[in-house]
Write an enzyme that holds these catalytic residues in place. Structure first.
Site, PDB file in Angstrom:
ATOM      1  N   ARG A  18      61.062  49.583 -41.225  1.00 22.80           N
ATOM      2  CA  ARG A  18      60.759  49.783 -42.639  1.00 22.80           C
ATOM      3  C   ARG A  18      61.538  48.823 -43.537  1.00 22.80           C
ATOM      4  NH1 ARG A  18      58.616  54.656 -43.955  1.00 22.80           N
ATOM      5  NH2 ARG A  18      58.111  53.535 -45.884  1.00 22.80           N
ATOM      6  N   THR A  63      68.141  43.867 -35.640  1.00 25.36           N
ATOM      7  CA  THR A  63      68.225  45.193 -35.042  1.00 25.36           C
ATOM      8  C   THR A  63      68.299  45.032 -33.531  1.00 25.36           C
ATOM      9  OG1 THR A  63      67.197  47.386 -35.013  1.00 25.36           O
ATOM     10  CG2 THR A  63      65.702  45.485 -35.023  1.00 25.36           C
ATOM     11  N   LYS A  67      72.130  42.357 -31.953  1.00 24.54           N
ATOM     12  CA  LYS A  67      73.338  42.371 -32.782  1.00 24.54           C
ATOM     13  C   LYS A  67      74.506  41.637 -32.124  1.00 24.54           C
ATOM     14  CE  LYS A  67      71.930  46.577 -35.165  1.00 24.54           C
ATOM     15  NZ  LYS A  67      72.223  47.997 -35.472  1.00 24.54           N
ATOM     16  N   ASN A  88      74.482  42.629 -37.958  1.00 18.84           N
ATOM     17  CA  ASN A  88      73.104  43.000 -38.296  1.00 18.84           C
ATOM     18  C   ASN A  88      72.553  42.188 -39.463  1.00 18.84           C
ATOM     19  OD1 ASN A  88      74.443  44.182 -40.483  1.00 18.84           O
ATOM     20  ND2 ASN A  88      73.042  45.940 -40.539  1.00 18.84           N
ATOM     21  N   GLY A 127      75.794  51.735 -27.557  1.00 18.41           N
ATOM     22  CA  GLY A 127      75.578  50.342 -27.906  1.00 18.41           C
ATOM     23  C   GLY A 127      76.297  49.925 -29.178  1.00 18.41           C
TER      24      GLY A 127
END
Length: 275
Positions: A18, A63, A67, A88, A127
């Site tokens: 988004r 994303t 990263k 990011n 992560g």
């Protein structure tokens, strides 16, 4: 020379993102003729894709699973990127500057949701987002954290990271037959939205997990969020919103803490773009 005006979010998968909705809404309000899109880029293809960008490009949002690769390619890093080993946000130019706005984005999302007073937490997954979550939790005053993940070697690495920052960290397996979880004020899930956990695991995590923040937002609700029937649930869209504000500050002003013109109005149109 025309000012660079192209931006995008890269990742794999990426169709669910988004970020273009958020960024383009903000740029329209700010009167900027900038173009923000999305592109599917995997870890193996990241370096070639980055090297192919020309001078029309201003920056990138990254994303999973990019990263750590973005961190490796940046010439300069902000404190949170250096601390977490994850980037990011890339501000492009003669030098590539890397930032991690996930830390501040999660902190802002939790504060806005009234969850600033938590003292114990559980983090699911191991992560880059999990490392950012631990930094955010530490800054909110959390002092004890339980880490649950599927891979023992990942658990050991993340526990060491938490302990070096001063957090009291314990680790357990994320699966059936693992020890019963302690009761905590907040659970932060960094698992993908499609992650499947056994029903009995989700039930006990929800019962002892306090409020839930899920970094995932597509598909929504996740199976884990549906198991959380008796405590607040916060979707990853809230973190996405607040970290995107910091990204726009970087792309416009070069720093994540340099406020935007009429920032409350910018935040308002970005939130509306998510509805």
């Amino acid at each position: 020379m025309t000012s660079p005006s192209r931006l995008a979010v890269w990742g794999d998968p990426i169709d669910h993102s988004r970020s273009p909705d958020l960024h383009n809404a903000a740029y329209r309000l700010l009167g900027l003729d900038w173009e923000y899109g999305r592109r599917q880029v995997d870890e193996a293809g990241f370096d070639e894709a980055l090297d192919s960008l020309d001078a029309t490009w201003r920056g990138l949002s990254l994303t999973m699973p990019l990263k750590e690769r973005a961190h490796a390619r940046a010439h300069a890093l902000d404190d949170d990127a250096r601390l977490t080993g994850a980037v990011n946000t890339l501000l492009l130019g003669e030098e590539i500057h890397g930032f991690n706005t996930d830390v501040g984005g999660l902190t802002s999302a939790l504060v806005a949701a009234g969850l600033a007073q938590v003292r114990t937490a559980r983090v699911l997954g191991g992560g880059a987002t999990a490392r950012s979550a631990l930094v955010s939790l530490l800054r909110l005053g959390v002092d004890e954290v339980e880490l649950r993940m599927r891979r023992p070697e990942q658990a050991e690495e993340l526990a060491g990271f938490a302990q070096r920052m001063g957090l009291k960290a314990t680790t357990n397996e994320l699966g059936s037959g693992s020890p019963p979880p302690p009761s905590v004020d907040l659970t932060v899930s960094t698992l993908p939205g499609s992650a499947a956990l056994p029903d009995d695991v989700m039930t006990v995590l929800a019962r002892e997990g306090g409020a839930l923040f899920s970094a995932a937002y597509a598909p929504w609700p996740t199976a884990l969020a549906q198991a959380w029937t008796d405590a607040p649930v916060l979707t990853g869209l809230e973190m996405l919103l607040h970290q995107a504000v910091a990204q726009i500050r970087i792309f416009l002003n070069g720093a994540p803490d340099a406020a935007l013109p009429d920032e409350p109005a910018v935040l308002g149109v970005m939130r509306a773009a998510l509805r």
